[in-house]
Design a protein around this motif. Structure first.
Motif, PDB file in Angstrom:
ATOM      1  N   GLY A 637      42.743   8.323  61.623  1.00 58.28           N
ATOM      2  CA  GLY A 637      41.937   7.884  59.638  1.00 58.28           C
ATOM      3  C   GLY A 637      42.871   9.002  59.254  1.00 58.28           C
ATOM      4  N   GLY A 638      42.244   9.099  57.700  1.00 59.87           N
ATOM      5  CA  GLY A 638      42.761   9.818  56.735  1.00 59.87           C
ATOM      6  C   GLY A 638      44.090   8.623  56.410  1.00 59.87           C
ATOM      7  N   HIS A 639      44.242   7.408  56.658  1.00 59.29           N
ATOM      8  CA  HIS A 639      45.315   6.890  56.413  1.00 59.29           C
ATOM      9  C   HIS A 639      46.732   6.961  55.863  1.00 59.29           C
ATOM     10  CE1 HIS A 639      41.757   3.581  55.660  1.00 59.29           C
ATOM     11  NE2 HIS A 639      41.487   4.661  55.010  1.00 59.29           N
ATOM     12  N   GLY A 640      46.910   8.298  56.976  1.00 59.63           N
ATOM     13  CA  GLY A 640      48.300   9.052  55.995  1.00 59.63           C
ATOM     14  C   GLY A 640      48.480  10.369  55.425  1.00 59.63           C
ATOM     15  N   PHE A 641      47.655  10.208  54.768  1.00 61.49           N
ATOM     16  CA  PHE A 641      46.958  10.924  53.173  1.00 61.49           C
ATOM     17  C   PHE A 641      46.869  12.471  54.057  1.00 61.49           C
ATOM     18  CE2 PHE A 641      47.460   6.976  51.257  1.00 61.49           C
ATOM     19  CZ  PHE A 641      48.272   6.774  50.790  1.00 61.49           C
ATOM     20  N   ASN A 659      44.934  16.987  52.134  1.00 59.38           N
ATOM     21  CA  ASN A 659      44.607  16.206  50.891  1.00 59.38           C
ATOM     22  C   ASN A 659      45.707  15.921  50.595  1.00 59.38           C
ATOM     23  OD1 ASN A 659      43.955  13.310  49.810  1.00 59.38           O
ATOM     24  ND2 ASN A 659      41.672  14.131  49.403  1.00 59.38           N
ATOM     25  N   ARG A 660      46.651  14.760  50.797  1.00 65.78           N
ATOM     26  CA  ARG A 660      48.122  14.247  49.760  1.00 65.78           C
ATOM     27  C   ARG A 660      47.767  13.264  49.135  1.00 65.78           C
ATOM     28  NH1 ARG A 660      50.003  19.660  50.774  1.00 65.78           N
ATOM     29  NH2 ARG A 660      50.579  20.066  52.624  1.00 65.78           N
ATOM     30  N   ILE A 661      47.319  12.558  48.980  1.00 68.01           N
ATOM     31  CA  ILE A 661      47.043  11.133  47.851  1.00 68.01           C
ATOM     32  C   ILE A 661      47.355  11.660  46.618  1.00 68.01           C
ATOM     33  CG2 ILE A 661      45.122  10.161  46.510  1.00 68.01           C
ATOM     34  CD1 ILE A 661      43.368  10.108  48.894  1.00 68.01           C
ATOM     35  N   LEU A 662      48.140  11.086  45.971  1.00 69.41           N
ATOM     36  CA  LEU A 662      48.464  11.390  44.628  1.00 69.41           C
ATOM     37  C   LEU A 662      47.462  10.395  44.171  1.00 69.41           C
ATOM     38  CD1 LEU A 662      52.485  11.592  45.577  1.00 69.41           C
ATOM     39  CD2 LEU A 662      50.853  13.125  44.842  1.00 69.41           C
ATOM     40  N   THR A 663      47.753  10.444  42.537  1.00 66.44           N
ATOM     41  CA  THR A 663      47.452  10.200  41.261  1.00 66.44           C
ATOM     42  C   THR A 663      48.464   9.892  39.696  1.00 66.44           C
ATOM     43  OG1 THR A 663      45.886  11.744  40.349  1.00 66.44           O
ATOM     44  CG2 THR A 663      44.905  10.425  42.341  1.00 66.44           C
ATOM     45  N   LEU A 674      40.599  13.386  45.137  1.00 66.85           N
ATOM     46  CA  LEU A 674      40.159  12.072  45.210  1.00 66.85           C
ATOM     47  C   LEU A 674      39.961  12.368  46.582  1.00 66.85           C
ATOM     48  CD1 LEU A 674      41.818   9.718  44.402  1.00 66.85           C
ATOM     49  CD2 LEU A 674      39.505  10.031  42.817  1.00 66.85           C
ATOM     50  N   PRO A 675      38.199  12.916  47.203  1.00 69.40           N
ATOM     51  CA  PRO A 675      38.228  12.596  48.447  1.00 69.40           C
ATOM     52  C   PRO A 675      38.428  12.001  49.808  1.00 69.40           C
ATOM     53  CG  PRO A 675      36.201  12.630  47.940  1.00 69.40           C
ATOM     54  CD  PRO A 675      36.663  12.467  46.264  1.00 69.40           C
ATOM     55  N   ILE A 676      38.734  11.965  51.346  1.00 67.75           N
ATOM     56  CA  ILE A 676      39.695  11.358  51.682  1.00 67.75           C
ATOM     57  C   ILE A 676      39.113  11.890  53.418  1.00 67.75           C
ATOM     58  CG2 ILE A 676      41.611  12.449  52.634  1.00 67.75           C
ATOM     59  CD1 ILE A 676      42.908   9.529  52.409  1.00 67.75           C
ATOM     60  N   GLY A 677      37.930  10.437  54.096  1.00 67.68           N
ATOM     61  CA  GLY A 677      38.064  10.854  55.295  1.00 67.68           C
ATOM     62  C   GLY A 677      36.739   9.511  55.150  1.00 67.68           C
ATOM     63  N   SER A 718      33.875  14.845  57.809  1.00 68.32           N
ATOM     64  CA  SER A 718      33.259  13.746  56.993  1.00 68.32           C
ATOM     65  C   SER A 718      34.834  13.388  56.260  1.00 68.32           C
ATOM     66  CB  SER A 718      31.807  14.198  56.599  1.00 68.32           C
ATOM     67  OG  SER A 718      31.792  15.494  55.960  1.00 68.32           O
ATOM     68  N   GLN A 719      34.703  14.586  54.909  1.00 65.57           N
ATOM     69  CA  GLN A 719      36.031  14.370  54.330  1.00 65.57           C
ATOM     70  C   GLN A 719      36.429  15.840  54.124  1.00 65.57           C
ATOM     71  OE1 GLN A 719      33.172  13.209  50.784  1.00 65.57           O
ATOM     72  NE2 GLN A 719      33.997  15.021  49.903  1.00 65.57           N
ATOM     73  N   VAL A 720      38.146  15.529  53.288  1.00 65.36           N
ATOM     74  CA  VAL A 720      38.704  15.925  52.606  1.00 65.36           C
ATOM     75  C   VAL A 720      39.039  15.773  51.474  1.00 65.36           C
ATOM     76  CG1 VAL A 720      40.920  17.767  53.437  1.00 65.36           C
ATOM     77  CG2 VAL A 720      40.179  16.901  55.002  1.00 65.36           C
ATOM     78  N   LEU A 721      38.335  18.012  50.881  1.00 68.25           N
ATOM     79  CA  LEU A 721      38.869  17.093  48.981  1.00 68.25           C
ATOM     80  C   LEU A 721      40.084  17.754  49.040  1.00 68.25           C
ATOM     81  CD1 LEU A 721      37.326  16.221  46.729  1.00 68.25           C
ATOM     82  CD2 LEU A 721      36.515  18.740  45.939  1.00 68.25           C
ATOM     83  N   ASP A 722      40.029  19.053  48.880  1.00 62.67           N
ATOM     84  CA  ASP A 722      41.294  19.207  48.663  1.00 62.67           C
ATOM     85  C   ASP A 722      42.228  19.794  49.586  1.00 62.67           C
ATOM     86  OD1 ASP A 722      39.647  21.545  48.416  1.00 62.67           O
ATOM     87  OD2 ASP A 722      41.530  22.627  47.227  1.00 62.67           O
TER      88      ASP A 722
END
Length: 729
Positions: A637-641, A659-663, A674-677, A718-722
């Motif tokens: 999970g996490g889509h590689g982020f 969490n490595r999502i970039l905006t 942006l939370p991911i999970g 369930s999710q990771v915020l930062d």
């Protein structure tokens, strides 16, 4: 802990970087309350150097514009002592004003024409002059006599960078005494004088570090260390002649000045910096990092508040790499008051979770090897693309696949056998014979190795060998030629130089690469597991650099090179030579269960530069094939982020998820979270017990779903915020 020296116990720091008008506006009571709210153990206080914040006795030691006879530095030190805080006296000492230059022109760096080097309205001082060996020691002794700080820091201590050669009389005399030759007349890596000058400059910075410590410990006591400041950017350290292994071995604490954002490295670079510095300097050392609360984009806005999300992501990335927090403001009063509220929740969380953030050891299946020597003597003036991008590309490929890894210095390979199952050598072109022997020894003990591009083709000073030093291990030998380019940026649409491809092969031995004629029938056969996921294509884009090699008979060639052909106009875009026998990816399997993969095609460099997803996937798939089902940690999970950094603390396992999502289009900048999970963490257990251990999530505080599947502990978050910190056992 009370009997230990300050540099082992001060875990959170604060710095109000004074500006020259602060003596007229500094509100001591307000800052004391801020110290308390942010739970710091120590403060970094401007003392002297370019600007003095106390009434110095030295006429040329420039007093702050609004200082008068006030001792602002001394007042802050006294307040910090009343609060039970440690104190580091900050200096900034590599340049001086016009009056100082007129009094001591011989202490200033000179160009080849004898003109002084300047930065803005200041003159740059030479580290080989009495300014560093006589004047600054007197300033430090004065500061110690007045205030007895615990130690010293200096963020510009290393002097003039590599891009400038100083021709002052002190440099001329000392370089000749050391080397027996004159200073180089230009930047020329082929010139032996220039290479001697490079090595001499590294030694001079180490000598200066030792001199400053002799001064401060003699005047202030054995624990009053001078610690400079160290950049987390390895190329910055190369350009400043800072020999990291030498310097880190001499410093009991690492004051990390790793703040500025760039267009290449994101938040994950902060985690890597912490791990890399710890691996070289030791995991017992503290590494507080100056974390600005002001905006540091391009341009920087020193008085504007950094977005809360950005500070949180940078700080949590630091915690994953074993770095401690240190808030940093420019000036003591701001109209943008938002920056004063950011640090408190981060610092209070850090204090509450000290039990899992210290006294632990990292765990990883994979070590990624680097060295400053490779960056300097092979990367030379193109190190960012030639040597740094391969390293970046390897790390990013592992991060995207959720594979924990650690940086390994090339001199520490001999220690790797008991720690890692795989070593990656990302274009580690310039290595010594001793380092090559250490890699062979790692392989002889069952370790697997992945190399890329020109690894081991040069000695440690960049002189080309007749063949790869590791050719016997991988079964590959240099033919002395190459195709493509290393420094090519994104080509214009009408330029075809990078319009090259890789042809994926069935599992064939060297010398049998399928049809040479495009009209011949396609070869059949089952592809190697390294090529898993590419069943529906026979070619992949490349666009990089390929050394021409010959493979031994027991080497499996997984991909070959397809030369460039026109891009534009589209009617002409067809392969002129669709088949060659030029190996691009090879595999060799050892008798002891080890495996050796060589990405002759520089996919790691290309992945960092071009973000061609297939390149990163091939690198990660090679690692997964070697690890098979024996990896100690895996993410789903996490889509590689989501990235993972793992530690062991006695019987406890600690895993940081970031969490490595970039905006933002600029890595390392972020205005929102942006939370991911959901994310599933699989941990291989080192116990025969079938019972699920206690698992805690230290950031969210939620209770995760936990189950045991064979030897694995499966944890669902369930999710990771930062970030999230998972504590098992």
């Amino acid at each position: 802990m009370g009997s230990e020296p300050w540099y082992r116990t001060a875990r959170r720091w604060g710095q109000t970087n004074l500006v020259e008008i602060d003596p007229a506006r500094y509100d001591g009571d307000w800052w004391r309350e801020h110290w308390r709210r942010t739970r710091i153990n120590g403060v970094i206080v401007n003392a002297g150097g370019i600007v003095s914040y106390y009434p110095t006795k030295f006429p040329l030691h420039h007093r702050a514009e609004a200082l008068g006879e006030r001792d602002l530095y001394g007042e802050i030190v006294a307040a910090a002592r009343e609060e039970g805080l440690n104190v580091i006296a900050r200096m900034d000492s590599n340049r001086v004003a016009e009056d100082f230059y007129r009094a001591h022109p011989d202490w200033i760096c000179l160009d080849i024409e004898g003109k002084p080097y300047r930065q803005a309205d200041k003159y740059v001082t030479c580290i080989n002059s009495p300014y560093y060996s006589e004047y600054l020691p007197l300033i430090m002794e004065e500061i110690i006599e007045r205030s007895r700080p615990d130690g010293f820091a200096d963020n510009s201590w290393a002097g003039i960078p590599r891009k400038n050669i100083c021709y002052c009389r002190y440099c001329e005399e000392k370089f000749f005494t050391s080397s027996g030759v004159d200073l180089p007349r230009r930047h020329d890596w082929v010139d032996e004088n220039y290479r001697l000058w490079i090595r001499w400059n590294f030694q001079r910075r180490t000598d200066l570090w030792e001199l400053n410590n002799r001064v401060t410990t003699k005047a202030g006591g054995r624990d009053c260390h001078w610690m400079g400041m160290i950049s987390g950017d390895v190329l910055n350290n190369c350009n400043r002649f800072i020999d990291l292994p030498a310097i880190l071995s001499r410093s009991p604490i690492v004051m990390l000045d790793h703040q500025r954002r760039n267009g290449v490295d994101g938040f994950e670079g902060n985690t890597e910096a912490g791990k890399r510095l710890h691996e070289v300097g030791g995991w017992d050392k503290l590494i507080p990092e100056s974390t600005p609360q002001y905006q540091l984009g391009s341009p920087a806005f020193r008085l504007a508040s950094m977005p809360v999300a950005e500070v949180r992501l940078w700080s949590s990335a630091a915690f994953a790499g074993g770095i401690q927090p240190w808030w940093h403001h420019i000036g003591s009063s701001h109209e943008d008051r938002r920056q004063y509220t950011t640090a408190e929740p981060i610092f209070t969380w850090h204090e509450a979770n000290e039990d899992v953030l210290f006294n632990r050891r990292p765990e990883a299946d994979v070590g990624v090897v680097w060295s400053q020597t490779n960056h300097d003597f092979h990367g030379r003036d193109h190190a960012n693309d030639r040597t740094m991008n391969p390293y970046r590309g390897a790390l990013r490929a592992l991060d995207r696949a959720g594979i924990p890894h650690l940086p390994v210095h090339a001199d520490d390979i001999a220690k790797a056998a008991s720690r890692f199952r795989v070593l990656i050598l990302p274009n580690l072109a310039a290595i010594s014979d001793e380092q090559a022997d250490a890699i062979r020894a790692f392989a002889a003990q069952g370790g697997s190795v992945i190399a890329s591009s020109e690894t081991s083709l040069y000695n440690q000073y960049g002189d080309k060998r007749p063949d790869f030093a590791l050719g016997d291990l991988f079964g590959l030998h240099s033919k002395g030629a190459s195709l493509g380019g290393q420094e090519l940026a994104n080509a214009d649409i009408e330029t075809s130089a990078r319009h090259t491809y890789l042809r994926l092969s069935p599992e064939l031995r060297a010398g049998v690469h399928g049809p040479k004629d495009e009209t011949a029938p396609k070869a059949s056969g089952e592809r190697h597991p390294v090529l898993a996921g590419f069943e529906e294509t026979d070619t992949l884009p490349f666009g990089g650099f390929l050394p021409v090699v010959a493979a031994e008979s027991d080497v499996t060639v997984l991909a070959t090179f397809i030369p460039d052909f026109p891009i534009y106009p589209p009617e002409t875009s067809w392969m002129r030579k669709p088949h060659t026998d030029l190996p691009a990816i090879t595999v060799r399997e050892g008798a002891n269960g080890s495996s050796f993969v060589w990405f002759v095609a520089d996919l790691d460099r290309c992945f960092a530069r071009d973000e061609q997803f297939e390149h990163g996937r091939l690198i990660a798939t090679a690692v997964k094939w070697i690890l098979a089902d024996r990896a100690f940690l895996a993410l789903e999970g996490g889509h590689g982020f989501i990235t993972a950094a793992a530690y062991r603390q006695g019987e406890r396992q600690i895993v940081h998820l970031n969490n490595r999502i970039l905006t933002s289009r600029i890595p390392g900048r972020q205005a929102e979270l942006l939370p991911i999970g959901p994310v599933t963490l699989r941990l291989r257990r080192k116990t025969a017990s079938r019972a699920a251990p206690e698992v805690a999530l230290r950031v969210s505080g939620l209770q995760p779903k936990v189950k045991v599947e064979g030897e694995e502990l499966v944890i669902e978050i369930s999710q990771v915020l930062d970030h999230e910190v998972i504590v098992v056992g």
